[in-house]
Design a protein around this motif. Sequence first.
Motif, PDB file in Angstrom:
ATOM      1  N   ASP A  74       0.803  -1.224   0.000  1.00  0.00           N
ATOM      2  CA  ASP A  74       0.000   0.000   0.000  1.00  0.00           C
ATOM      3  C   ASP A  74       0.835   1.273   0.000  1.00  0.00           C
ATOM      4  OD1 ASP A  74       0.917   0.215   2.620  1.00  0.00           O
ATOM      5  OD2 ASP A  74      -1.027  -0.194   3.551  1.00  0.00           O
ATOM      6  N   ALA A 117      -9.966  -3.380  -1.627  1.00  0.00           N
ATOM      7  CA  ALA A 117      -9.769  -3.682  -0.212  1.00  0.00           C
ATOM      8  C   ALA A 117     -10.986  -4.441   0.283  1.00  0.00           C
ATOM      9  CB  ALA A 117      -9.578  -2.397   0.591  1.00  0.00           C
ATOM     10  N   SER A 128      -4.719   1.674  -0.359  1.00  0.00           N
ATOM     11  CA  SER A 128      -4.056   1.950  -1.642  1.00  0.00           C
ATOM     12  C   SER A 128      -3.203   0.767  -2.111  1.00  0.00           C
ATOM     13  CB  SER A 128      -3.203   3.212  -1.540  1.00  0.00           C
ATOM     14  OG  SER A 128      -2.326   3.182  -0.428  1.00  0.00           O
ATOM     15  N   PHE A 129      -3.809  -0.418  -2.168  1.00  0.00           N
ATOM     16  CA  PHE A 129      -3.091  -1.625  -2.553  1.00  0.00           C
ATOM     17  C   PHE A 129      -2.828  -1.623  -4.060  1.00  0.00           C
ATOM     18  CE2 PHE A 129      -5.665  -3.105   1.153  1.00  0.00           C
ATOM     19  CZ  PHE A 129      -4.601  -3.330   2.016  1.00  0.00           C
ATOM     20  N   THR A 184       0.546  -2.110   5.315  1.00  0.00           N
ATOM     21  CA  THR A 184       0.941  -3.493   5.039  1.00  0.00           C
ATOM     22  C   THR A 184       2.308  -3.822   5.615  1.00  0.00           C
ATOM     23  OG1 THR A 184       1.737  -2.768   2.859  1.00  0.00           O
ATOM     24  CG2 THR A 184      -0.453  -3.730   2.966  1.00  0.00           C
ATOM     25  N   HIS A 197      -1.147  -9.150  -0.450  1.00  0.00           N
ATOM     26  CA  HIS A 197       0.040  -8.588   0.191  1.00  0.00           C
ATOM     27  C   HIS A 197       0.824  -9.651   0.958  1.00  0.00           C
ATOM     28  CE1 HIS A 197      -2.518  -8.722   3.696  1.00  0.00           C
ATOM     29  NE2 HIS A 197      -1.606  -8.179   4.482  1.00  0.00           N
TER      30      HIS A 197
END
Length: 692
Positions: A191, A225, A282-283, A316, A454
């Motif tokens: 992220d 998300a 904000s992945f 993350t 992640h």
Amino acid sequence: MEEESIKRQQPANKRSRTNDKNEVSSSSSSSSSSNVETNNGTVPSYHVDNTNNDDDESVLYPISPLVLSRANEFSSSYRDNLPYPHGIIREFCRGGFLESVLSELKNHTRVKFKETDLFRVYQSIDLGNLQRGTDLATKMPSLMRLKDALYSSEYRSFVESISGLDPGTLTDEVDCAANCHAKGCHLLCHDDVIGTRAISYILYLTDGMPMWKDEYGGRLELYDAVPEGGGAEDDDDDDDNDDFGNGPTSRRRRWVPSAIPSKAILPEFNSLAYFAVKPGVSFHSVQEVFVSDRPRLSIQGWYHAKCTPFDIDNATLRRLKSSGRGEDTEGDFVPLLPDPFATSSRDRHDDDDDDDKGGGRRHALNHAEITFLRRYINDTYLTKGSMDTIRERFEEDSSVKLRHFLNDEWNDIISRSSSREDERDMLGNDRPALDYRVGTMNDGNRWRVVGPAHKQRFLEYDDGYDDGYDGGYDDDDGKKEVDEKVASDATSVNDRPGPSMTTGDGLRHLRRVVFRSAAFGRWLGSVTSLGPPLGHRGRIRRFRPGLDYTVAHHGILTRDPVLDATLCFCAGDGRQCKFDEETNDLLGSDDDAIWESGDVGGFECYIAADDDGKDGGGGGPDDEYDEEDDTKLLSVSASNNTLSLVYRDPGTMRFVKYVGAGAPSSRWDIALEYDVNSTEDPDSEQHEDDDE
């Protein structure tokens, strides 16, 4: 984002023209002929004096005047874009300017190869520390001018306007670098949250002609998300915004990325992507570059705020370093099957009567158990002499690698079916991997994509029974009855595989019949001196080229020592390659050499956990990966029909490095952990690729 890392030497045959940094950020939309993604909506007006921008002396001169006049349009599309607010501005620089920047970078910068569990990149100098007046800065006037424009107060105000931030949110801190993702380079899902980062951007310098295509890879991937652990979202969460704009927050639950991206953006020349850096929102990732003649070049960086986000604990990086011990292990240990071969000590292996000392002899196999195991396992590993040799190696190194582990019949079954399925799915050997769900329709839909991204992505085979007694039996008597039937079936000479057996079915059979058997448990106890395991847990996995991986994190740390037993299948003969010092080449079959080089990933790496991990992600230079701090303990390359045994203590993490599209096949494995209760633990020191 950075994470505990492995260091590997740059491959001799890998070259690059520019650089990369261990964080790449981005965002945005599908390709279009317009300058921006458009959506309906109104925002406060923002105006820039374009007359001054046309002046060659203006600090904003590198940026197209059309860009600076369209703040309302950019702000509206940014707010409405999914999976989270982001924007993309095409034709960002005025005509011809970015071409000059690209030429300067190619001619005057050097790159450094870096690789960890999270990324594979070529990294250049930190442009934030490049000061005017230095020799290098003098050679790159266009780059310096672009940097001044991007971090000027005028342009920062523009960024605040199009990102929905209050005026004065962004500081004058300069944080940017030039990047190069050459063939095989990638950056896995994260992220971007470190310290005071507020806005992430990436300006693409990839050669404009020919136009970049999906099959080249290198796309910016954005992820939804989703609530951690599944479940429905709270209805009123949509109204909760964090410090930097829209999106779910951590007030009621934590968020993780989905297993596969929901949007992918091509790195088009002279386009700029941007988004707010938000913990747990904000992945994004950078897809592997699949082509050798089109490096993905860019300038990427961040704008910083005055303070860290209020919910930075959801970042993350911090969560990977602070997960609870055992949080992500594969459930409770399941007991081994009842022993249908139980006999008196008189029926034990003849060679075990001479000396009853040592863990292996105390747990020797009887003739019925040996006969059963020979139906699956290479007879070499069932002789007393071989078992003694394995035990001595394991006691010395805490790990051992057993090649050609299954007999020829079972090796042929799995090798043929796995090769057939890779061909059907068109995976490996540099074929672009564009379908994130490829392989999930096989074996009656028993293969499923496992996330969150992640931490991991791979296919897992759902056998419907093994772990946690998922077979639908509600009482202990029912479980016992099924276990006894499986154990009984394992002894039947009629229980033979058919020619049409799929890879999933074959691996499921091996796991249920062999690796859960009391006979195999006794064999493990003999060759490791740890005694027969009390139970096991694990997964059947497929790592697809160009798609799959696992990441090291504290959630996979165990509370007690375990014995890892991983049976791997992949293209190749499964032989150890020899190294030619004159040519720097690995000698052996092409596929074996490719896997052993590590250049396409797929190896399993063991690293020491960072004791200070609970403080990770705080956001300063100390949080960056220190390449001199090599925590690697053991690396086990992918090898066909090879069983690796590793004694793992509670302070050790492991991961399977991202499998590149250039790999000759998928990596298929049965990855098991055995619960061992030994008072004579082997030396915890682990060494590289010990072969038997």
